[in-house]
Scaffold this motif. Structure first.
Motif, PDB file in Angstrom:
ATOM      1  N   TYR A 188     -16.710  95.868 121.039  1.00 36.17           N
ATOM      2  CA  TYR A 188     -16.175  95.640 122.394  1.00 36.17           C
ATOM      3  C   TYR A 188     -17.264  95.740 123.470  1.00 36.17           C
ATOM      4  N   ALA A 189     -18.340  96.469 123.161  1.00 30.02           N
ATOM      5  CA  ALA A 189     -19.436  96.583 124.143  1.00 30.02           C
ATOM      6  C   ALA A 189     -20.007  95.208 124.482  1.00 30.02           C
ATOM      7  N   THR A 190     -19.996  94.326 123.500  1.00 32.07           N
ATOM      8  CA  THR A 190     -20.619  93.013 123.720  1.00 32.07           C
ATOM      9  C   THR A 190     -19.762  92.120 124.609  1.00 32.07           C
ATOM     10  N   TYR A 191     -18.526  92.534 124.863  1.00 34.45           N
ATOM     11  CA  TYR A 191     -17.677  91.743 125.767  1.00 34.45           C
ATOM     12  C   TYR A 191     -18.202  91.794 127.198  1.00 34.45           C
ATOM     13  N   ILE A 192     -19.056  92.779 127.459  1.00 29.64           N
ATOM     14  CA  ILE A 192     -19.709  92.775 128.769  1.00 29.64           C
ATOM     15  C   ILE A 192     -21.232  92.835 128.577  1.00 29.64           C
ATOM     16  N   GLY A 193     -21.670  92.343 127.424  1.00 30.19           N
ATOM     17  CA  GLY A 193     -23.101  92.146 127.192  1.00 30.19           C
ATOM     18  C   GLY A 193     -23.918  93.420 127.136  1.00 30.19           C
ATOM     19  N   SER A 194     -23.314  94.510 126.627  1.00 30.58           N
ATOM     20  CA  SER A 194     -24.012  95.800 126.657  1.00 30.58           C
ATOM     21  C   SER A 194     -24.119  96.401 125.258  1.00 30.58           C
ATOM     22  N   SER A 195     -24.723  97.583 125.182  1.00 35.02           N
ATOM     23  CA  SER A 195     -24.914  98.225 123.880  1.00 35.02           C
ATOM     24  C   SER A 195     -23.930  99.376 123.699  1.00 35.02           C
ATOM     25  N   GLN A 293     -31.731  95.794 134.292  1.00 33.25           N
ATOM     26  CA  GLN A 293     -31.616  95.350 132.901  1.00 33.25           C
ATOM     27  C   GLN A 293     -30.429  94.378 132.811  1.00 33.25           C
ATOM     28  N   PRO A 294     -30.719  93.105 132.507  1.00 34.79           N
ATOM     29  CA  PRO A 294     -29.601  92.164 132.448  1.00 34.79           C
ATOM     30  C   PRO A 294     -28.755  92.396 131.202  1.00 34.79           C
ATOM     31  N   SER A 295     -27.508  91.944 131.272  1.00 36.16           N
ATOM     32  CA  SER A 295     -26.667  91.978 130.071  1.00 36.16           C
ATOM     33  C   SER A 295     -27.243  90.974 129.085  1.00 36.16           C
ATOM     34  N   SER A 296     -26.720  90.989 127.873  1.00 30.48           N
ATOM     35  CA  SER A 296     -27.231  90.036 126.889  1.00 30.48           C
ATOM     36  C   SER A 296     -26.807  88.621 127.274  1.00 30.48           C
ATOM     37  N   SER A 297     -27.467  87.670 126.643  1.00 33.14           N
ATOM     38  CA  SER A 297     -27.119  86.266 126.841  1.00 33.14           C
ATOM     39  C   SER A 297     -26.504  85.755 125.538  1.00 33.14           C
ATOM     40  N   LEU A 330     -31.881  93.131 121.094  1.00 29.91           N
ATOM     41  CA  LEU A 330     -31.419  92.477 122.331  1.00 29.91           C
ATOM     42  C   LEU A 330     -31.978  93.150 123.572  1.00 29.91           C
ATOM     43  N   PHE A 331     -31.958  94.494 123.564  1.00 29.13           N
ATOM     44  CA  PHE A 331     -32.387  95.186 124.777  1.00 29.13           C
ATOM     45  C   PHE A 331     -33.880  95.519 124.786  1.00 29.13           C
ATOM     46  N   SER A 332     -34.609  94.934 123.824  1.00 31.70           N
ATOM     47  CA  SER A 332     -36.066  94.913 123.991  1.00 31.70           C
ATOM     48  C   SER A 332     -36.495  93.442 124.023  1.00 31.70           C
ATOM     49  N   SER A 427     -24.064  97.013 131.405  1.00 29.02           N
ATOM     50  CA  SER A 427     -23.378  98.263 131.799  1.00 29.02           C
ATOM     51  C   SER A 427     -23.840  99.386 130.885  1.00 29.02           C
ATOM     52  N   ASN A 428     -25.156  99.515 130.763  1.00 28.56           N
ATOM     53  CA  ASN A 428     -25.698 100.477 129.809  1.00 28.56           C
ATOM     54  C   ASN A 428     -25.914 101.869 130.394  1.00 28.56           C
ATOM     55  N   SER A 429     -25.544 102.050 131.661  1.00 28.12           N
ATOM     56  CA  SER A 429     -25.674 103.388 132.254  1.00 28.12           C
ATOM     57  C   SER A 429     -24.501 103.601 133.193  1.00 28.12           C
ATOM     58  N   VAL A 430     -24.289 104.859 133.571  1.00 20.84           N
ATOM     59  CA  VAL A 430     -23.185 105.163 134.483  1.00 20.84           C
ATOM     60  C   VAL A 430     -23.385 104.404 135.791  1.00 20.84           C
ATOM     61  N   LYS A 431     -24.637 104.374 136.263  1.00 20.54           N
ATOM     62  CA  LYS A 431     -24.915 103.731 137.546  1.00 20.54           C
ATOM     63  C   LYS A 431     -24.609 102.229 137.480  1.00 20.54           C
TER      64      LYS A 431
END
Ligand SMILES: Cc1cc2nc3c(=O)[nH]c(=O)nc-3n(C[C@H](O)[C@H](O)[C@H](O)COP(=O)(O)OP(=O)(O)OC[C@H]3O[C@@H](n4cnc5c(N)ncnc54)[C@H](O)[C@@H]3O)c2cc1C
Length: 482
Positions: A188-195, A293-297, A330-332, A427-431
């Motif tokens: 489900y994390a990938t639904y918003i392009g995150s880890s 940090q952009p979301s994944s593509s 993805l995030f590197s 959305s990989n951090s609270v901020k």
């Protein structure tokens, strides 16, 4: 009559335009491309129809509400078809777990893997429902137009109750132990392009949307939503300038006065709703941080086949053995060696849209673009995925009669998406998760932002909801005109 320009004809822009026009505003939408709907668009290859972008439709009432608020029956525009069993998940070992919003069915499914995981499923559903309802009340339905909105005590008190300091991975593992079950829910994390290994557990609420509310298809293809919005907007008098990019905005200290299109024509405005990517900061209005940090593509392959592939469902996911490696890559900013492969085969539900064979939209997560470098040979990567599918038992190569590849570079160019990211900032951090860019410019008070890169976030229902709610805020502040 207030003159409002909407820059961008994505779902966020269209839902705002409908809401504003319904309140009597004089609305004009400017869209750089020929098609309206932004990332939701239909693509036809021969007799095969594809819906590029949103294929998994959740929060049906949001789309219906945009139409219903204007006094029409949404069913006259869109026929939503609930998918009782909406997803076939396949593990690297070939195990299968179907997803459904029927709880008992899910428990029976999970039981095949783990009795204790099945026993924990109802408690998991209760907890994600709690998180969803809190988030809905305090974040999703709220419009953030100033820094004060982010500081409201009620919001901060809700924030601490939605498990922001726990990762999705930690949260899921409290309920489930079986590695494949865990893997399915982490996705489900990938639904918003995150880890899932770093994003806040709050986003378990996405699971609520699918596993409680359910997933819909739209008869004729999901991009019918954008088409229905366009039809209704035109009926309400919205003017459309398609194939017409806005190249400049002219402003004073606190107001935008006019916008200039690619033909050099100046349009005076009372307000601007910007649906274009906030992070791309096309008009250099302020210093948007470029170190975000952009979301994944996504790397997308559209394939029209001359036959039906046995065993494929409407939505299908083929998981790799090691899921964590996917997010490390993805995030590197690297392509994934052994990616999770998602396949949408909407002709499973609706034969009429692809009568001569399956219409496969194959999507793998991809890293954001890097300026000036093409990160992958797209033909080679396409072949790699087709071979990977063959190894998984899906032999499609000889059945391909139509094909098209869409890369992150294309997404960047076509939609002006910051680094080709699907959902703006990850959305990989609270901020980054809870403090997304606001819906109004800090200084230019008649400049509003809608769409997936600003609050409340990406995904077709949220951008639609955001567009409608920001427009309502503008109407509340500027008066209904009819
Ligand atoms: C491959 C893929 C799969 C997806 N899958 C799903 C899914 O299954 N479910 C789901 O809910 N969501 C999904 N999404 C996400 C969803 O598509 C987006 O969140 C949503 O459509 C974004 O809408 P938007 O209004 O923010 O903007 P966009 O769709 O990005 O629209 C913005 C528009 O602004 C235009 N524009 C930009 N600059 C200018 C300018 N200067 N002048 C004029 N026009 C301009 C662009 O051309 C674009 O059309 C997916 C996205 C992709 C790409």
């Amino acid at each position: 009559m207030k003159k409002v320009a909407v820059i961008g004809g994505g779902l966020g822009g269209l839902s705002a335009a409908i809401t504003l026009a319904n309140a009597g505003m004089d609305v004009t939408v400017f869209e750089k491309n020929k098609d309206l709907g932004g990332k939701m668009r239909s693509i036809d290859l021969g007799t095969h129809h594809f819906d590029f972008g949103p294929n998994t439709i959740t929060m049906r009432p949001v789309f219906q509400q945009v139409l219903a608020q204007t006094g029409v029956d949404p069913d006259d525009y869109l026929n939503f078809i609930p998918l009782r069993v909406h997803m076939k998940n396949v593990s690297s070992k070939g195990e299968v777990l179907y997803f459904s919003n029927d709880q008992q069915y899910m428990i029976e499914q999970i039981k095949k893997f783990s009795l204790s995981d099945a026993e924990n499923y109802p408690a998991f559903i209760t907890e994600i429902s709690r998180i969803y309802f809190l988030a809905q009340r305090h974040f999703l339905q709220t419009t953030f137009t100033s820094w004060r909105d982010y500081m409201k005590p009620s919001l901060l008190s809700a924030l601490v109750k939605v498990r922001p300091f726990e990762t999705l991975n930690q949260f899921i593992r409290k309920y489930f132990q079986h590695p494949f079950i865990v893997q399915c829910f982490l996705r489900y994390a990938t639904y918003i392009g995150s880890s899932p290994y770093i994003m806040p557990a709050t986003f378990a609420m996405i699971a609520y949307l699918e596993l409680v509310d359910g997933v819909d298809y739209v008869e004729g293809g999901t991009s019918k939503i954008a088409q229905a919005f366009t039809t209704r907007a035109k009926q309400l008098g919205v003017k459309f300038h398609v194939g017409c990019e806005v190249t400049k905005v002219k402003y004073g200290k606190t107001q935008i006065h006019s916008i200039i299109d690619q033909y050099g024509i100046t349009h005076t405005v009372d307000a601007v709703f910007m649906n274009s990517d906030r992070l791309s900061d096309l008009f250099e209005l302020d210093q948007v941080k470029k170190d975000i940090q952009p979301s994944s593509s996504a790397f997308v392959i559209l394939l029209g086949l001359n036959k039906r592939i046995e065993g494929l469902h409407h939505h299908n996911v083929y998981f790799p053995e090691n899921y964590e490696l996917e997010f490390d890559a993805l995030f590197s900013d690297h392509y994934v060696e052994d990616p999770t492969i998602y396949i949408c085969n909407s002709s499973y539900t609706d034969r009429s849209i692809s009568p001569s064979g399956d219409n496969l939209l194959i999507l793998v997560n991809a890293p954001p673009t890097k300026k000036g470098t093409l990160q992958i040979d797209s033909h080679q990567y396409r072949q790699k995925i087709i071979i990977q599918l063959k190894e998984l038992g899906l032999d499609i190569e000889d059945a391909i009669v139509e094909g098209k590849v869409i890369t992150p570079e294309y997404l960047e160019k076509e939609f002006y998406a910051f680094r080709g990211a699907l959902y703006g900032a990850a959305s990989n951090s609270v901020k980054s998760a809870f403090f997304r860019p606001s819906n109004r410019h800090a200084k230019l008070k008649n400049l509003y932002f809608v769409g997936g890169t600003v609050h409340p976030g990406g995904g077709s229902p949220l951008v639609t909801l955001g567009g409608m709610n920001v427009a309502k805020k503008y109407i509340a502040e500027n008066g209904q005109e009819i």
